[in-house]
Enzyme design. Structure first.
Site, PDB file in Angstrom:
ATOM      1  N   HIS A  14       0.559  -1.086   0.137  1.00 13.21           N
ATOM      2  CA  HIS A  14       0.017   0.418  -0.516  1.00 13.21           C
ATOM      3  C   HIS A  14       0.895   1.325  -0.128  1.00 13.21           C
ATOM      4  CE1 HIS A  14      -4.642  -1.393   1.330  1.00 13.21           C
ATOM      5  NE2 HIS A  14      -3.725  -2.314   0.566  1.00 13.21           N
TER       6      HIS A  14
ATOM      7  N   TYR B  59      -8.653   5.846   8.010  1.00 16.15           N
ATOM      8  CA  TYR B  59      -8.967   6.177   9.483  1.00 16.15           C
ATOM      9  C   TYR B  59      -9.756   6.473   9.622  1.00 16.15           C
ATOM     10  CZ  TYR B  59      -4.709   3.039  11.100  1.00 16.15           C
ATOM     11  OH  TYR B  59      -3.540   2.046  10.694  1.00 16.15           O
TER      12      TYR B  59
ATOM     13  N   PRO C   7      -3.983  -0.129  19.529  1.00 20.28           N
ATOM     14  CA  PRO C   7      -3.010  -0.648  17.330  1.00 20.28           C
ATOM     15  C   PRO C   7      -3.600   0.136  16.910  1.00 20.28           C
ATOM     16  CG  PRO C   7      -5.378  -1.790  18.726  1.00 20.28           C
ATOM     17  CD  PRO C   7      -4.729  -0.974  19.975  1.00 20.28           C
TER      18      PRO C   7
ATOM     19  N   LYS D 103       1.730  -1.410  15.211  1.00 14.93           N
ATOM     20  CA  LYS D 103       2.874  -0.925  15.692  1.00 14.93           C
ATOM     21  C   LYS D 103       3.485  -2.521  16.316  1.00 14.93           C
ATOM     22  CE  LYS D 103       4.154   2.219  13.680  1.00 14.93           C
ATOM     23  NZ  LYS D 103       4.582   1.823  12.284  1.00 14.93           N
TER      24      LYS D 103
ATOM     25  N   TYR E  20       4.354   6.265  10.446  1.00 11.22           N
ATOM     26  CA  TYR E  20       3.679   4.615  10.360  1.00 11.22           C
ATOM     27  C   TYR E  20       4.616   3.520   9.351  1.00 11.22           C
ATOM     28  CZ  TYR E  20      -0.808   2.179   8.964  1.00 11.22           C
ATOM     29  OH  TYR E  20      -1.576   1.314   8.932  1.00 11.22           O
TER      30      TYR E  20
HETATM   31  P1  FAS Z   1       2.273 -12.889  21.162  1.00 19.15           P
HETATM   32  O1  FAS Z   1       0.856 -12.588  22.482  1.00 19.15           O
HETATM   33  O2  FAS Z   1       2.054 -12.735  19.473  1.00 19.15           O
HETATM   34  O3  FAS Z   1       2.687 -14.638  21.479  1.00 19.15           O
HETATM   35  C1  FAS Z   1       2.695 -14.946  22.762  1.00 19.15           C
HETATM   36  C2  FAS Z   1       2.352 -16.776  22.777  1.00 19.15           C
HETATM   37  O4  FAS Z   1       3.168 -16.856  24.165  1.00 19.15           O
HETATM   38  C3  FAS Z   1       1.852 -16.747  22.402  1.00 19.15           C
HETATM   39  O5  FAS Z   1       1.238 -17.554  21.249  1.00 19.15           O
HETATM   40  C4  FAS Z   1       0.814 -17.702  23.489  1.00 19.15           C
HETATM   41  O6  FAS Z   1       0.130 -18.680  23.697  1.00 19.15           O
HETATM   42  C5  FAS Z   1       2.280 -18.018  24.154  1.00 19.15           C
HETATM   43  N1  FAS Z   1       2.603 -18.294  25.921  1.00 19.15           N
HETATM   44  C6  FAS Z   1       2.290 -17.048  26.952  1.00 19.15           C
HETATM   45  N2  FAS Z   1       2.037 -17.635  27.776  1.00 19.15           N
HETATM   46  C7  FAS Z   1       3.035 -18.673  27.704  1.00 19.15           C
HETATM   47  C8  FAS Z   1       3.532 -19.856  28.425  1.00 19.15           C
HETATM   48  N3  FAS Z   1       2.547 -19.362  29.435  1.00 19.15           N
HETATM   49  N4  FAS Z   1       3.982 -21.118  28.310  1.00 19.15           N
HETATM   50  C9  FAS Z   1       4.198 -20.782  26.974  1.00 19.15           C
HETATM   51  N5  FAS Z   1       3.897 -20.386  25.516  1.00 19.15           N
HETATM   52  C10 FAS Z   1       2.826 -18.713  26.228  1.00 19.15           C
HETATM   53  N6  FAS Z   1      -0.837  -4.935  16.634  1.00 19.15           N
HETATM   54  C11 FAS Z   1      -1.347  -4.524  15.265  1.00 19.15           C
HETATM   55  O7  FAS Z   1      -0.002  -4.044  15.157  1.00 19.15           O
HETATM   56  N7  FAS Z   1      -2.195  -4.279  15.317  1.00 19.15           N
HETATM   57  C12 FAS Z   1      -2.818  -5.276  15.064  1.00 19.15           C
HETATM   58  O8  FAS Z   1      -4.128  -4.970  15.459  1.00 19.15           O
HETATM   59  C13 FAS Z   1      -3.579  -5.653  16.551  1.00 19.15           C
HETATM   60  N8  FAS Z   1      -4.646  -6.123  16.872  1.00 19.15           N
HETATM   61  C14 FAS Z   1      -4.317  -6.963  18.605  1.00 19.15           C
HETATM   62  C15 FAS Z   1      -5.154  -7.554  19.099  1.00 19.15           C
HETATM   63  C16 FAS Z   1      -5.224  -8.966  19.838  1.00 19.15           C
HETATM   64  C17 FAS Z   1      -6.838  -8.345  20.978  1.00 19.15           C
HETATM   65  C18 FAS Z   1      -4.249  -8.629  20.203  1.00 19.15           C
HETATM   66  C19 FAS Z   1      -3.922  -9.630  21.915  1.00 19.15           C
HETATM   67  C20 FAS Z   1      -3.409  -7.770  20.608  1.00 19.15           C
HETATM   68  C21 FAS Z   1      -3.410  -7.312  19.010  1.00 19.15           C
HETATM   69  N9  FAS Z   1      -1.728  -6.642  18.751  1.00 19.15           N
HETATM   70  C22 FAS Z   1      -2.165  -5.876  17.166  1.00 19.15           C
HETATM   71  C23 FAS Z   1      -1.020  -7.142  18.794  1.00 19.15           C
HETATM   72  C24 FAS Z   1      -0.519  -8.171  18.126  1.00 19.15           C
HETATM   73  O9  FAS Z   1      -0.577  -8.435  16.804  1.00 19.15           O
HETATM   74  C25 FAS Z   1       1.811  -8.350  19.326  1.00 19.15           C
HETATM   75  O10 FAS Z   1       2.247  -6.726  19.184  1.00 19.15           O
HETATM   76  C26 FAS Z   1       1.550  -9.862  18.370  1.00 19.15           C
HETATM   77  O11 FAS Z   1       1.326 -10.658  18.779  1.00 19.15           O
HETATM   78  C27 FAS Z   1       3.187  -9.652  19.334  1.00 19.15           C
HETATM   79  O12 FAS Z   1       3.988 -11.196  18.762  1.00 19.15           O
HETATM   80  P2  FAS Z   1       4.396 -11.998  20.439  1.00 19.15           P
HETATM   81  O13 FAS Z   1       5.145 -11.361  20.698  1.00 19.15           O
HETATM   82  O14 FAS Z   1       5.103 -12.657  19.780  1.00 19.15           O
HETATM   83  O15 FAS Z   1       3.830 -12.401  21.295  1.00 19.15           O
HETATM   84  C1  PHB Z   2      -6.057  -4.699  10.597  1.00 21.47           C
HETATM   85  O1  PHB Z   2      -6.086  -4.746   9.574  1.00 21.47           O
HETATM   86  O2  PHB Z   2      -6.042  -5.564  11.597  1.00 21.47           O
HETATM   87  C2  PHB Z   2      -5.255  -3.066  11.645  1.00 21.47           C
HETATM   88  C3  PHB Z   2      -4.476  -2.384  10.779  1.00 21.47           C
HETATM   89  C4  PHB Z   2      -4.116  -1.253  10.719  1.00 21.47           C
HETATM   90  C5  PHB Z   2      -4.389  -0.982  12.773  1.00 21.47           C
HETATM   91  C6  PHB Z   2      -5.288  -1.682  13.426  1.00 21.47           C
HETATM   92  C7  PHB Z   2      -5.255  -3.086  12.690  1.00 21.47           C
HETATM   93  O3  PHB Z   2      -3.815  -0.062  12.935  1.00 21.47           O
END
Ligand code: FAS
Ligand code: PHB
Length: 388
Positions: free
Chosen positions: A72, A199, A291, A295, A383
Site C-alpha cells: 500500500h 482511519y 493498535p 505497531k 507509520y
Molecule cells: P504474542 O502474544 O503474539 O505471542 C506470545 C505467545 O506466547 C502466544 O502464542 C502465547 O500463547 C504464548 N505464551 C503465553 N504464555 C505462555 C506460557 N506460559 N508458556 C508458553 N507459551 C506462552 N498489533 C498490530 O500491529 N495491529 C493490530 O491490529 C493488533 N491487534 C491485536 C489484537 C489483540 C486482541 C491482541 C492481544 C494484540 C493485537 N496486536 C495488534 C498486537 C499483536 O499483534 C502483538 O503485537 C503480536 O502478537 C506480538 O507478538 P509476540 O510478541 O510474539 O506476542
Molecule cells: C488490521 O488490519 O487489523 C489493522 C490495521 C491497521 C491498524 C490496526 C489493525 O492500525
C-alpha cells in the site's frame, strides 16, 4: 534436553527468533502453551512496516507474503467527512505491506517445520529457573515434567506470559497508560470498503476500515470499556460503522456476516529493562501499544532483529557488546513507536472527559495534517516504520 537458546512463546516473536537463529546454526527450542491451531486462530495485526517485510525475507519466510500480500502506498484519515490521504510513496518513497499476522505466523510455522525446528506446543507450566546466570526451563507435556538446559532464555510469551514476571520487581520499571475504550473488531468475507485503509475520527467514536485480501475485510469501531461482544449484533456493528466513515465509503460498503468478532482493550505499556542476566524479553512480553498505529507486531520484529544479531555475534565472535546494549537499543525504537501509537490514538478517538477545547485541538490537528506536507511526512515516517 539442551539448547543454546530456550524461547518461550510460539507467536511471531518466538517463531521469527528461532527461524533466524536456526539459520545461523544456533540451536533453539520454542515452548508454546497452546496448540498451533489455537495460535493461528487468533486474528490480530494486519499491516507490516517495510522493515518487517525485509526482515521476514532475510529469514527466508517472504515468498507467500510477496505473492499474496498487498503493498500500500498510503492511508486515508477521515474527519468531518473530509478525507486526507497520507501518501507514503510521494512523501517519503516508502510503502507498507497488508498481510495478516495470521499469515505471517502460518509462514513461520511452515518454515520451522521445513527446517526441522523444535517447537513444542501445548507445553504447560513453563517455568523459568536458575536466573539470572544459570538458566534452565521446566514444563509439563502430556503429564510428564521436562527440563531444558540452555545458555539463554528469550521471553517471547506476550503480555500475560511468565518471562517478564520472572524479573524481580525491584529491578523492573513499568510504564502504563490504560485508554478508556476498546476496539470491537469484525472480520467478514466481503470486499474492502476502499483500496486503502481508512482511519476515521467521528463524534460517535473512532472507526477503522482495513482488509486482509480483496475478499476478506477487517473493521473496527471504538466502544466503551464495559461493552461485551454479545451485545453487538452484526447489523448494529455495520450500522455504527457506516455512521462513522465517510459517506461515499458508507454508501458502497458491502456488509456480510462476521466470521470473527472480538473486543480488544487498548493500553500502552513498557517494561524496562528488557534483560535480566541471561533472560531477554522481546515483543509483547516487554511492551504493548494500542493498535491505532499498527505497531505491535512490527515492534516484535524489530526486537527480534536486535536480539538475533546480538546472539549471533556472541556465538560467532564471543562478543558481549550487542547483548549488553540490546535493552537500550530495542527500547529506543520501542518508545518512539509507543509515542506514535499514543499520538494516533489521542488524535483519532473520542475520550469521555474531553472538553470543547480538547475537541477543537483534535479537529485542528487533523486540519493541519491536511494543510501541511511536513505534518503528513512526519506521520508517514512513523507509520511506515522508523529505521531499525
Ligand atoms: P504474542 O502474544 O503474539 O505471542 C506470545 C505467545 O506466547 C502466544 O502464542 C502465547 O500463547 C504464548 N505464551 C503465553 N504464555 C505462555 C506460557 N506460559 N508458556 C508458553 N507459551 C506462552 N498489533 C498490530 O500491529 N495491529 C493490530 O491490529 C493488533 N491487534 C491485536 C489484537 C489483540 C486482541 C491482541 C492481544 C494484540 C493485537 N496486536 C495488534 C498486537 C499483536 O499483534 C502483538 O503485537 C503480536 O502478537 C506480538 O507478538 P509476540 O510478541 O510474539 O506476542
Ligand atoms: C488490521 O488490519 O487489523 C489493522 C490495521 C491497521 C491498524 C490496526 C489493525 O492500525
Amino acid at each position: 534436553m539442551r539448547a543454546q537458546i530456550c524461547i518461550i512463546g510460539g507467536g511471531p516473536a518466538g517463531l521469527l527468533l528461532s527461524q533466524i537463529l536456526h539459520r545461523a546454526g544456533i540451536s533453539c527450542i520454542v515452548l508454546e502453551r497452546h496448540s498451533r491451531d489455537y495460535v493461528l486462530a487468533r486474528i490480530r495485526a494486519g499491516v507490516l512496516e517495510w522493515g518487517s517485510v525485509e526482515e521476514l525475507e532475510r529469514a527466508g519466510v517472504g515468498s507467500r507474503m510477496r505473492a499474496e500480500g498487498i503493498p500500500h502506498d498510503g492511508v486515508l484519515l477521515a474527519a468531518r467527512n473530509r478525507a486526507i490521504r497520507i501518501d507514503f510513496k510521494d512523501l517519503i518513497g516508502r510503502q507498507v505491506m497488508v498481510y495478516g499476522q495470521t499469515e505471517v505466523t502460518h509462514d513461520l510455522y511452515d518454515a520451522r517445520d521445513a527446517m526441522g525446528g523444535t517447537v513444542i506446543t501445548e507445553a504447560e507450566g513453563v517455568t523459568l529457573q536458575g536466573l539470572p546466570d544459570t538458566p534452565y526451563v521446566t514444563y509439563v507435556k502430556d503429564g510428564t515434567e521436562h527440563r531444558i538446559d540452555c545458555d539463554y532464555i528469550a521471553g517471547c510469551d506476550g503480555f500475560h506470559g511468565p518471562s517478564r514476571k520472572a524479573i524481580p520487581e525491584a529491578l523492573l520499571k513499568t510504564y502504563e497508560k490504560i485508554y478508556p475504550f476498546g476496539w470491537l473488531g469484525v472480520l467478514s468475507e466481503t470486499p474492502p470498503a476502499a483500496e486503502e485503509l481508512i482511519y476515521a475520527s467521528h463524534d460517535r467514536g473512532f472507526a477503522l476500515c482495513s482488509m486482509r485480501n480483496p475478499h476478506l475485510s477487517r473493521y473496527y469501531i471504538q466502544v466503551p470499556l464495559d461493552h461485551k461482544v454479545d451485545q453487538w449484533s452484526d447489523e448494529a456493528f455495520w450500522a455504527e460503522l457506516k455512521r462513522r466513515i465517510p459517506h461515499d465509503a458508507a454508501e458502497t460498503l458491502v456488509t456480510g456476516p462476521s466470521i470473527e468478532k472480538s473486543i480488544a482493550p487498548l493500553r500502552s505499556f513498557v517494561a524496562e529493562p528488557m534483560r535480566w542476566g541471561r533472560l531477554f524479553l522481546a515483543g509483547d512480553a516487554a511492551h504493548i501499544v494500542p493498535p491505532t498505529g499498527a505497531k505491535g507486531l512490527n515492534l516484535a520484529v524489530s526486537d527480534v532483529h536486535y536480539l538475533s544479531r546480538a546472539l549471533i555475534a556472541h556465538y560467532r565472535d564471543g562478543s558481549e557488546e550487542l547483548l549488553d546494549r540490546y535493552s537500550e537499543t530495542a527500547l529506543a525504537r520501542v518508545w518512539k513507536a509507543i509515542r506514535f501509537s499514543w499520538w494516533m490514538t489521542t488524535l483519532l478517538h473520542r475520550f469521555p472527559d474531553q472538553s470543547d477545547f480538547d475537541l477543537h485541538i483534535q479537529a485542528y490537528e487533523i486540519e493541519y495534517l491536511g494543510d501541511s506536507r511536513a505534518a503528513r511526512t512526519a506521520l508517514a515516517e512513523n507509520y511506515t516504520g522508523l529505521p531499525f
